[in-house]
Design a protein around this motif. Sequence first.
Motif, PDB file in Angstrom:
ATOM      1  N   ALA A   3       8.660   0.483  -8.498  1.00  0.00           N
ATOM      2  CA  ALA A   3       8.190  -0.355  -9.479  1.00  0.00           C
ATOM      3  C   ALA A   3       8.908  -0.005 -10.858  1.00  0.00           C
ATOM      4  CB  ALA A   3       6.766  -0.393  -9.747  1.00  0.00           C
ATOM      5  N   ARG A   4       8.711   1.306 -11.036  1.00  0.00           N
ATOM      6  CA  ARG A   4       9.309   1.793 -12.424  1.00  0.00           C
ATOM      7  C   ARG A   4      11.007   1.250 -12.428  1.00  0.00           C
ATOM      8  NH1 ARG A   4       6.143   6.214 -11.352  1.00  0.00           N
ATOM      9  NH2 ARG A   4       7.822   7.804 -10.553  1.00  0.00           N
ATOM     10  N   PRO A  56       7.293  -6.272 -10.864  1.00  0.00           N
ATOM     11  CA  PRO A  56       6.044  -5.606 -10.236  1.00  0.00           C
ATOM     12  C   PRO A  56       4.767  -6.213 -10.699  1.00  0.00           C
ATOM     13  CG  PRO A  56       7.583  -4.376 -11.597  1.00  0.00           C
ATOM     14  CD  PRO A  56       8.146  -5.844 -12.112  1.00  0.00           C
ATOM     15  N   ALA A  57       3.794  -6.173 -10.049  1.00  0.00           N
ATOM     16  CA  ALA A  57       2.459  -6.615 -10.140  1.00  0.00           C
ATOM     17  C   ALA A  57       1.340  -5.869  -9.730  1.00  0.00           C
ATOM     18  CB  ALA A  57       2.165  -8.177  -9.760  1.00  0.00           C
ATOM     19  N   ALA A  58       0.264  -5.750  -9.987  1.00  0.00           N
ATOM     20  CA  ALA A  58      -0.965  -4.941  -9.484  1.00  0.00           C
ATOM     21  C   ALA A  58      -1.377  -5.655  -8.338  1.00  0.00           C
ATOM     22  CB  ALA A  58      -2.131  -4.893 -10.486  1.00  0.00           C
ATOM     23  N   HIS A  59      -1.585  -4.868  -7.157  1.00  0.00           N
ATOM     24  CA  HIS A  59      -2.186  -5.727  -5.842  1.00  0.00           C
ATOM     25  C   HIS A  59      -3.261  -4.553  -5.376  1.00  0.00           C
ATOM     26  CE1 HIS A  59       0.086  -3.761  -2.150  1.00  0.00           C
ATOM     27  NE2 HIS A  59      -0.043  -2.934  -3.141  1.00  0.00           N
ATOM     28  N   TYR A  60      -3.529  -3.690  -6.184  1.00  0.00           N
ATOM     29  CA  TYR A  60      -4.821  -2.771  -5.900  1.00  0.00           C
ATOM     30  C   TYR A  60      -5.265  -1.883  -7.163  1.00  0.00           C
ATOM     31  CZ  TYR A  60      -7.662   0.390  -2.820  1.00  0.00           C
ATOM     32  OH  TYR A  60      -8.893   1.114  -2.600  1.00  0.00           O
ATOM     33  N   CYS A  61      -6.661  -1.545  -6.861  1.00  0.00           N
ATOM     34  CA  CYS A  61      -7.166  -0.789  -8.090  1.00  0.00           C
ATOM     35  C   CYS A  61      -7.668   0.503  -7.389  1.00  0.00           C
ATOM     36  CB  CYS A  61      -7.974  -1.673  -8.838  1.00  0.00           C
ATOM     37  SG  CYS A  61      -8.696  -0.384 -10.322  1.00  0.00           S
ATOM     38  N   MET A  62      -6.840   1.941  -7.765  1.00  0.00           N
ATOM     39  CA  MET A  62      -7.273   2.835  -7.271  1.00  0.00           C
ATOM     40  C   MET A  62      -8.624   3.328  -7.919  1.00  0.00           C
ATOM     41  SD  MET A  62      -3.978   3.040  -5.739  1.00  0.00           S
ATOM     42  CE  MET A  62      -2.805   3.600  -7.033  1.00  0.00           C
ATOM     43  N   GLY A  63      -9.370   4.179  -7.174  1.00  0.00           N
ATOM     44  CA  GLY A  63     -10.535   4.763  -7.685  1.00  0.00           C
ATOM     45  C   GLY A  63     -11.415   3.621  -7.811  1.00  0.00           C
ATOM     46  N   GLY A  64     -12.856   3.775  -8.210  1.00  0.00           N
ATOM     47  CA  GLY A  64     -13.751   2.757  -8.116  1.00  0.00           C
ATOM     48  C   GLY A  64     -15.096   3.211  -8.115  1.00  0.00           C
ATOM     49  N   ILE A  65     -16.182   2.498  -8.222  1.00  0.00           N
ATOM     50  CA  ILE A  65     -17.551   3.060  -8.016  1.00  0.00           C
ATOM     51  C   ILE A  65     -17.670   4.256  -7.219  1.00  0.00           C
ATOM     52  CG2 ILE A  65     -19.973   2.420  -7.703  1.00  0.00           C
ATOM     53  CD1 ILE A  65     -19.054  -0.637  -7.724  1.00  0.00           C
ATOM     54  N   GLU A  66     -18.407   5.096  -7.759  1.00  0.00           N
ATOM     55  CA  GLU A  66     -18.464   6.479  -7.112  1.00  0.00           C
ATOM     56  C   GLU A  66     -19.750   6.368  -5.989  1.00  0.00           C
ATOM     57  OE1 GLU A  66     -16.527   8.934  -7.419  1.00  0.00           O
ATOM     58  OE2 GLU A  66     -17.583  10.515  -6.593  1.00  0.00           O
ATOM     59  N   VAL A  67     -19.342   6.494  -4.671  1.00  0.00           N
ATOM     60  CA  VAL A  67     -20.136   6.526  -3.457  1.00  0.00           C
ATOM     61  C   VAL A  67     -20.307   7.736  -2.821  1.00  0.00           C
ATOM     62  CG1 VAL A  67     -19.950   3.887  -3.231  1.00  0.00           C
ATOM     63  CG2 VAL A  67     -18.526   5.744  -2.263  1.00  0.00           C
ATOM     64  N   ASP A  68     -21.404   7.985  -2.080  1.00  0.00           N
ATOM     65  CA  ASP A  68     -21.753   9.320  -1.273  1.00  0.00           C
ATOM     66  C   ASP A  68     -21.275   8.928  -0.068  1.00  0.00           C
ATOM     67  OD1 ASP A  68     -23.621   7.789   0.054  1.00  0.00           O
ATOM     68  OD2 ASP A  68     -25.109   8.702  -0.635  1.00  0.00           O
ATOM     69  N   PHE A 161      -1.982  -4.926 -21.790  1.00  0.00           N
ATOM     70  CA  PHE A 161      -1.947  -3.677 -20.652  1.00  0.00           C
ATOM     71  C   PHE A 161      -0.735  -3.769 -19.847  1.00  0.00           C
ATOM     72  CE2 PHE A 161      -5.545  -1.688 -18.681  1.00  0.00           C
ATOM     73  CZ  PHE A 161      -6.527  -1.556 -19.965  1.00  0.00           C
ATOM     74  N   TYR A 162      -0.109  -4.933 -19.402  1.00  0.00           N
ATOM     75  CA  TYR A 162       1.100  -4.997 -18.720  1.00  0.00           C
ATOM     76  C   TYR A 162       2.116  -4.065 -19.220  1.00  0.00           C
ATOM     77  CZ  TYR A 162       4.726  -6.625 -15.189  1.00  0.00           C
ATOM     78  OH  TYR A 162       5.435  -6.590 -14.439  1.00  0.00           O
ATOM     79  N   ASN A 163       2.199  -4.250 -20.572  1.00  0.00           N
ATOM     80  CA  ASN A 163       3.440  -3.654 -21.040  1.00  0.00           C
ATOM     81  C   ASN A 163       3.230  -1.944 -21.711  1.00  0.00           C
ATOM     82  OD1 ASN A 163       5.071  -5.969 -21.480  1.00  0.00           O
ATOM     83  ND2 ASN A 163       4.136  -6.786 -23.188  1.00  0.00           N
ATOM     84  N   ARG A 231       1.021  11.092 -11.520  1.00  0.00           N
ATOM     85  CA  ARG A 231       0.687  11.445 -10.289  1.00  0.00           C
ATOM     86  C   ARG A 231       0.323   9.935  -9.526  1.00  0.00           C
ATOM     87  NH1 ARG A 231      -2.245  15.541  -7.829  1.00  0.00           N
ATOM     88  NH2 ARG A 231      -2.182  16.595  -9.895  1.00  0.00           N
ATOM     89  N   GLY A 232       1.023   9.940  -8.248  1.00  0.00           N
ATOM     90  CA  GLY A 232       1.180   8.510  -7.812  1.00  0.00           C
ATOM     91  C   GLY A 232       1.430   7.469  -8.674  1.00  0.00           C
ATOM     92  N   ALA A 233       0.576   6.360  -8.928  1.00  0.00           N
ATOM     93  CA  ALA A 233       0.713   4.882  -9.767  1.00  0.00           C
ATOM     94  C   ALA A 233       0.512   5.581 -11.209  1.00  0.00           C
ATOM     95  CB  ALA A 233       0.008   3.762  -9.272  1.00  0.00           C
ATOM     96  N   HIS A 234       0.113   6.695 -11.549  1.00  0.00           N
ATOM     97  CA  HIS A 234      -0.116   6.733 -12.851  1.00  0.00           C
ATOM     98  C   HIS A 234       1.117   7.639 -13.341  1.00  0.00           C
ATOM     99  CE1 HIS A 234      -1.733   8.472 -16.599  1.00  0.00           C
ATOM    100  NE2 HIS A 234      -1.672   9.563 -16.283  1.00  0.00           N
TER     101      HIS A 234
END
Lengths: 269, 247
Positions: A3-4, A56-68, A161-163, A231-234
């Motif tokens: 993507a980069r 390039p475009a986002a097709h997933y959001c890593m992380g999210g609501i914390e669950v057990d 955000f995109y830029n 790291r990863g996508a970041h």
Amino acid sequence: MVAREILKELEQSGAVYLDIRHLGEAFIDEQLPQERKLAQLYENVDPVHELIPIKPAAHYCMGGIEVDAMSQTALSGLYACGECANHNVHGANRLGGNSLLEVIVFGHQAGEYAARYAQEHQNTCNPNEQFQRDKNFIEGIKYFTNQIDFYEKHRFMGNIFYNNAAIIREDKGLKAVLAAVRQLQQELPFMGPKDKSRTYNTNLIEFIEFGNMVELAEVVLVSAISRKESRGAHFRSDAPQRDNERFHAHTVAWKEDGVLCLDFMKGAL
Amino acid sequence: MTVEVLRYCPAAPNGAQKIKYEIEANNQTLLEVLTAIKTEYDATLSFNSDCRSGVCGSCAMRVNGVEVLACTYKVHDGDTVEPLRNMEVIRDLVVDSDHALAFNKKAHAYGSVSAVTRNVTPEEEKVNELQSACILCASCYSACPVYEVNSDFLGPFALTRSWRYVSDVRESDVSDKIATIQDNGIWDCTLCNECVPVCPVGIAPKQDIVMLRNKSGVMGYMDPSFSANFGGGFGNDGTPDFGDPAF
Ligand SMILES: Cc1cc2nc3c(=O)[nH]c(=O)nc-3n(C[C@H](O)[C@H](O)[C@H](O)COP(=O)(O)OP(=O)(O)OC[C@H]3O[C@@H](n4cnc5c(N)ncnc54)[C@H](O)[C@@H]3O)c2cc1C
Ligand code: SF4
Ligand code: SF4
């Protein structure tokens, strides 16, 4: 990484193409029928014979609501699974196909535990603080002044955000976007839905979603600013290396009395 | 160019009204145009959408009387946009699809508990690959004329989905599924073909209904109108029974 490089090339020459012509029509129709259809419909391009323009475009959001381990959130009786949840399975880069896998595995689990919880508890919908806050927000919306068009601000936020906060990030750009987002949070009462109907009001829903978006945008930005590594996508152009010493951990964010708090949780890995 | 939208809000006093919009559009999809109207001119215009790429099926509506997905239809000057038929309009282009979607359950169009767990070969998967791709947009349901006379008709997509499971190699016993679609089901279809050209993924519900009829015939069921007309129905070999000959 891909993507980069695409983004860099886009900035330099203005166009990047995907060439799948060598695959041949039979293979494309068998394995990539949807891709062919989309290219024809939205780009007027037939990938069997032509190049596909890409971006390039986002097709997933890593992380999210914390669950057990039972897919339960911090609020007992509330379960989360799928893309909105963080089951600690993907890290900073979800691999292809793993999202649908997560939906099936944790969807099944969350459903089962939620059903069990509902069976064991009489009243599963306790009014809580957040519920009251949301209720007040809806009640208060009729006093919002509507001087600022939130659809326009939505487009504006997408652009900045995109830029500055998407594929390639750096401290200055992220902080500028954060300032803009905080400004939007302040301006929210000067926006609002124009549609006052109580029937299927999508304008109101979209406004509520916009409000949620500017709230979450702050979390994304503060996390990205604090993580001074790549790291990863970041990817941070001002810190292109991985820094395991400081950041081999999940970022956890929460609010205390409306104030955003952030920590790195090494144990979460 | 001009696009006309049939607008309706139950709270408004004058019922449904056609509203004309002057828009600038060049090779744009109907969804792009509706979104532009909503976000730039009239925030009260109501419609559903989600994926914007013809995958989710939530933006089905009618243009000039024909069912389309707004996100895949390119707008033309003079187009008239209306909500789907055979469903209650909630507001503007938004319809209540609950009644329609409930037919999947009524038709038992889902995997049975008795289905066996085993690997499916690519060839076996092909048998109902197309039917599995139904996005539940309800375009076929809107196009079907049977609802003018029978609101309990299971309808094209539920019957397609029924065939999807009846033809699944893992379904070891389909007798319940076949029994369920006899009343208000396969025999109520007029085979008019209206549901076929409107399907955005190329499914032909009529064909699947014919397959279910054949399967039903093999399992000993018959067209009730046929049997009523011929008095005694069919003999065991499938030939019509014309009653005892009178000598
Ligand atoms: C273009 C694209 C291609 C992808 N390809 C792949 C792939 O090949 N493999 C893979 O593994 N993953 C892929 N993904 C990712 C994967 O598709 C998603 O992560 C996954 O579908 C998320 O599923 P979900 O059920 O968690 O959430 P969603 O499917 O997003 O479902 C959320 C649902 O909640 C509903 N909703 C939202 N707000 C409300 C509300 N207030 N009240 C009620 N309902 C609400 C929405 O309408 C939606 O139906 C792809 C994603 C995209 C965008
Ligand atoms: S073929 Fe049958 S299901 Fe399809 S539209 Fe005609 S009557 Fe309805
Ligand atoms: S069969 Fe086709 S038209 Fe009917 S609901 Fe499914 S996808 Fe839509």
